[in-house]
Design a protein around this motif. Sequence first.
Motif, PDB file in Angstrom:
ATOM      1  N   MET A   1      79.172  14.202  40.499  1.00 42.88           N
ATOM      2  CA  MET A   1      77.779  13.796  40.308  1.00 42.88           C
ATOM      3  C   MET A   1      77.163  13.435  41.646  1.00 42.88           C
ATOM      4  O   MET A   1      77.803  13.583  42.691  1.00 42.88           O
ATOM      5  CB  MET A   1      77.711  12.611  39.369  1.00 42.88           C
ATOM      6  N   ASP A   2      75.914  13.027  41.602  1.00 47.97           N
ATOM      7  CA  ASP A   2      75.212  12.589  42.800  1.00 47.97           C
ATOM      8  C   ASP A   2      74.807  13.730  43.737  1.00 47.97           C
ATOM      9  O   ASP A   2      74.323  13.491  44.839  1.00 47.97           O
ATOM     10  CB  ASP A   2      76.044  11.559  43.581  1.00 47.97           C
ATOM     11  N   TYR A   3      75.022  14.947  43.322  1.00 44.36           N
ATOM     12  CA  TYR A   3      74.586  16.104  44.117  1.00 44.36           C
ATOM     13  C   TYR A   3      73.074  16.275  44.018  1.00 44.36           C
ATOM     14  O   TYR A   3      72.436  15.665  43.157  1.00 44.36           O
ATOM     15  CB  TYR A   3      75.287  17.387  43.631  1.00 44.36           C
ATOM     16  N   SER A   4      72.505  17.081  44.904  1.00 45.95           N
ATOM     17  CA  SER A   4      71.078  17.358  44.788  1.00 45.95           C
ATOM     18  C   SER A   4      70.769  18.814  45.056  1.00 45.95           C
ATOM     19  O   SER A   4      71.583  19.548  45.611  1.00 45.95           O
ATOM     20  CB  SER A   4      70.234  16.507  45.744  1.00 45.95           C
ATOM     21  N   LEU A   5      69.578  19.197  44.645  1.00 42.12           N
ATOM     22  CA  LEU A   5      69.053  20.498  45.022  1.00 42.12           C
ATOM     23  C   LEU A   5      68.220  20.276  46.282  1.00 42.12           C
ATOM     24  O   LEU A   5      67.245  19.531  46.264  1.00 42.12           O
ATOM     25  CB  LEU A   5      68.178  21.095  43.914  1.00 42.12           C
TER      26      LEU A   5
ATOM     27  N   ILE B   1      73.657  20.649  47.255  1.00 56.14           N
ATOM     28  CA  ILE B   1      74.436  20.027  48.327  1.00 56.14           C
ATOM     29  C   ILE B   1      75.062  18.703  47.878  1.00 56.14           C
ATOM     30  O   ILE B   1      74.717  18.177  46.824  1.00 56.14           O
ATOM     31  CB  ILE B   1      73.575  19.752  49.583  1.00 56.14           C
ATOM     32  N   ASP B   2      75.927  18.210  48.712  1.00 56.43           N
ATOM     33  CA  ASP B   2      76.582  16.917  48.493  1.00 56.43           C
ATOM     34  C   ASP B   2      77.338  16.928  47.174  1.00 56.43           C
ATOM     35  O   ASP B   2      77.197  16.009  46.367  1.00 56.43           O
ATOM     36  CB  ASP B   2      75.534  15.791  48.532  1.00 56.43           C
ATOM     37  N   CYS B   3      78.158  17.967  46.987  1.00 56.45           N
ATOM     38  CA  CYS B   3      78.827  18.103  45.696  1.00 56.45           C
ATOM     39  C   CYS B   3      80.317  17.775  45.777  1.00 56.45           C
ATOM     40  O   CYS B   3      81.136  18.480  45.224  1.00 56.45           O
ATOM     41  CB  CYS B   3      78.567  19.472  45.074  1.00 56.45           C
TER      42      CYS B   3
HETATM   43 CA    CA Z   1      73.118  13.122  49.021  1.00 53.23          CA
END
Ligand code: CA
Length: 436
Positions: free
Chosen positions: A254-258, A374-376
């Motif tokens: 979780m906590d990923y973003s587009l 990103i940030d996955c």
């Molecule tokens: Ca992030």
Amino acid sequence: RVLVGTKVDENHANWATAYNMLTGIRVSVSRTNAKLDRSLTDEDFEAKQKSTFDIAGNELVPSAKYDFKFKDYAPWVFRHLRALFRLDPADYLMSLTGKYILSELGSPGKSGSFFYFSRDYKYIIKTIHHGEHKFMRKILKDYYNHVIDNPNTLLSQFYGLHRVKMPYGKKIHFVVMNNLFPPHKDIHTTFDLKGSTIGRDYREEDLEKNPRATLKDLNWLRRKRRLELGLQKRQLFLQQLQSDVKLLQKLKIMDYSLLIGVHDLQKGNGENLRDKTLQVFNPGGAAQTEGGPDPNQVLMRTPSKLESARKARELRQMVKAERPVPMRQTTDRMPDELAEGHSRGGVFYNDDGGLRATHEDNTPGEEVYYLGVIDCLTHYGMIKKLEHFWKGLSSDRTQISALPPEEYGDRFLKFMSGITVSPEEAAREQNDRVAA
Ligand code: CA
Ligand code: ATP
Ligand code: CA
């Protein structure tokens, strides 16, 4: 085009670390590349290759400026991933290590990770926490299989996982991944979207000082922004996102973003120099100077074709000198079963490295989007622990609101589906609502 970052040169505090990262990559990646290609085995996913560098060097490891240890994790898996992502093996090493220049972005996020760009801006090195590192190794096989099954995946493209350790120093883990943003195009606006509105706001007042800051969900909504993809591309995009999010949910991430970078074709490239210094890739909105370039910010030029070719030659010679087998003899290519129909570069990176906006009537729009997830690498368990920690420190829990991965993913998809509704469709929906 002029790029900006803090150049990491010999006077920079992190010079030795950067030097060791690049030396380690150069030596260990060319070592793997020099071998004849073969298929992966289960052991490849667990493998690690250790090298010890020192000033003297030996027959296996060339001499280096500093003493340090380097670990290359799952080198064969990443060699295959780079081939799947259609990287040329020599270009990859050349971009990163042809000349020892990186530009450092410091630590834009809350996580404390450092970001470095390769000199040509194509690759990003991100330092990661030990927890993220362990987690990445655990999910590597799932990730690999996902990339095989999803040639158009929007997830971060990982090209290498490594560790450096200096004598008496900390172990530094890092990944190499794609820079979503193009070296040759100005990005006029950047958004980092999670589908959440809690705390997801960049202070609009600060935009004047820092016009290239990374904006968030609330800024997007406030601007009534849309991703205009037309019907066909929208469907492809949402389908791919669904498949990618399904993997993330399964892995409890979780906590990923587009991340979305918007290039405005009307504005085009080549605004004045001051503007260019502000177009720094400056995600966290770290302080930017007004009135011209910060002395710490060294302007960097993208190398010309000629320079690049010269560097490529040099690098090949360098590699040749070190290794008995020249790198060009490698057979990095896609496994036969994948070569067909595998169109990496792929639908979402096809228009000049990005995705051209399309109106509902299929006419091209005035923007090019550069986007990806990103940030996955954040596992739900890690967040939970963090939350616990924060709870103990203060009562302000809004900063971190851990949503279980299932809900996180569903909310994320719902938001992305919402922002890709065409203006026409939105208007029709509005009318229907009024009529009802
Ligand atoms: Ca992030
Ligand atoms: P946090 O966990 O606090 O969000 P982080 O250190 O994990 O921070 P990321 O979320 O991975 O950092 O990235 C921070 C910013 O760096 C992003 O908002 C984006 O602007 C930029 N960034 C990260 N990855 C990429 C990429 N692959 N291409 C382009 N920009 C990127
Ligand atoms: Ca993070």
